[in-house]
Write a protein that holds these residues in place. Structure first.
Motif, PDB file in Angstrom:
ATOM      1  N   SER A  33       0.898  -1.340  -0.016  1.00  0.00           N
ATOM      2  CA  SER A  33      -0.009  -0.061   0.025  1.00  0.00           C
ATOM      3  C   SER A  33       0.863   1.234  -0.040  1.00  0.00           C
ATOM      4  CB  SER A  33      -1.036   0.024   1.077  1.00  0.00           C
ATOM      5  OG  SER A  33      -1.916  -0.999   1.254  1.00  0.00           O
ATOM      6  N   ARG A  35       3.835   1.304  -1.095  1.00  0.00           N
ATOM      7  CA  ARG A  35       4.372   1.716  -2.604  1.00  0.00           C
ATOM      8  C   ARG A  35       3.438   2.038  -3.536  1.00  0.00           C
ATOM      9  NH1 ARG A  35       5.457  -2.801  -6.666  1.00  0.00           N
ATOM     10  NH2 ARG A  35       3.611  -3.693  -5.606  1.00  0.00           N
ATOM     11  N   HIS A  36       2.037   1.788  -3.563  1.00  0.00           N
ATOM     12  CA  HIS A  36       1.287   2.446  -4.435  1.00  0.00           C
ATOM     13  C   HIS A  36       0.950   3.764  -4.131  1.00  0.00           C
ATOM     14  CE1 HIS A  36      -0.705  -2.012  -5.206  1.00  0.00           C
ATOM     15  NE2 HIS A  36       0.352  -1.671  -6.151  1.00  0.00           N
ATOM     16  N   ALA A  37       0.641   4.009  -2.789  1.00  0.00           N
ATOM     17  CA  ALA A  37       0.771   5.494  -2.492  1.00  0.00           C
ATOM     18  C   ALA A  37       1.739   6.439  -3.071  1.00  0.00           C
ATOM     19  CB  ALA A  37       0.669   5.750  -1.018  1.00  0.00           C
ATOM     20  N   ILE A  39       3.795   5.775  -5.723  1.00  0.00           N
ATOM     21  CA  ILE A  39       3.485   5.847  -7.121  1.00  0.00           C
ATOM     22  C   ILE A  39       2.441   6.720  -7.573  1.00  0.00           C
ATOM     23  CG2 ILE A  39       2.631   4.439  -9.163  1.00  0.00           C
ATOM     24  CD1 ILE A  39       4.085   1.937  -7.890  1.00  0.00           C
ATOM     25  N   TRP A  40       1.399   6.786  -6.775  1.00  0.00           N
ATOM     26  CA  TRP A  40       0.389   7.991  -7.018  1.00  0.00           C
ATOM     27  C   TRP A  40       0.739   9.237  -6.814  1.00  0.00           C
ATOM     28  CZ3 TRP A  40      -3.353   7.533 -10.366  1.00  0.00           C
ATOM     29  CH2 TRP A  40      -4.090   6.320 -10.553  1.00  0.00           C
ATOM     30  N   ALA A  41       1.504   9.200  -5.939  1.00  0.00           N
ATOM     31  CA  ALA A  41       2.167  10.850  -5.569  1.00  0.00           C
ATOM     32  C   ALA A  41       3.053  11.270  -6.579  1.00  0.00           C
ATOM     33  CB  ALA A  41       3.053  10.677  -4.138  1.00  0.00           C
ATOM     34  N   ILE A  43       3.070  10.208  -9.824  1.00  0.00           N
ATOM     35  CA  ILE A  43       2.197  10.672 -10.911  1.00  0.00           C
ATOM     36  C   ILE A  43       1.272  11.782 -10.758  1.00  0.00           C
ATOM     37  CG2 ILE A  43       0.227   9.938 -12.292  1.00  0.00           C
ATOM     38  CD1 ILE A  43       0.844   6.739 -11.347  1.00  0.00           C
ATOM     39  N   ILE A  44       0.751  12.131  -9.763  1.00  0.00           N
ATOM     40  CA  ILE A  44       0.183  13.389  -9.457  1.00  0.00           C
ATOM     41  C   ILE A  44       0.925  14.652  -9.447  1.00  0.00           C
ATOM     42  CG2 ILE A  44      -1.275  14.824  -7.924  1.00  0.00           C
ATOM     43  CD1 ILE A  44      -2.628  11.985  -7.475  1.00  0.00           C
ATOM     44  N   THR A  45       2.333  14.520  -8.791  1.00  0.00           N
ATOM     45  CA  THR A  45       3.297  15.590  -8.825  1.00  0.00           C
ATOM     46  C   THR A  45       3.819  15.787 -10.354  1.00  0.00           C
ATOM     47  OG1 THR A  45       3.872  14.856  -6.773  1.00  0.00           O
ATOM     48  CG2 THR A  45       5.330  16.191  -7.708  1.00  0.00           C
TER      49      THR A  45
END
Length: 55
Positions: A33, A35-37, A39-41, A43-45
């Motif tokens: 979880s 690691r996924h968070a 990755i999303w951070a 992508i959004i940044t």
């Protein structure tokens, strides 16, 4: 810091505690979880930087 900012900080800490306790109660895998968070951070940044550069 005025009284409204203090209330916002307390509410944010409360929501964080609620989210972490719900996450722990479900017995989910913390490593995956996190690691996924991250990755999303990233992508959004990256998208925010791209939009800023285009403007």
């Amino acid at each position: 810091m005025n009284q409204f900012e203090v209330v916002q900080v307390i509410a944010l800490v409360g929501w964080l505690i609620l989210a972490v306790s719900a996450f722990a109660a479900r017995g989910l895998n913390w490593k995956t979880s996190l690691r996924h968070a991250l990755i999303w951070a990233v992508i959004i940044t990256g998208l925010m930087l791209l939009v800023t550069m285009v403007r």
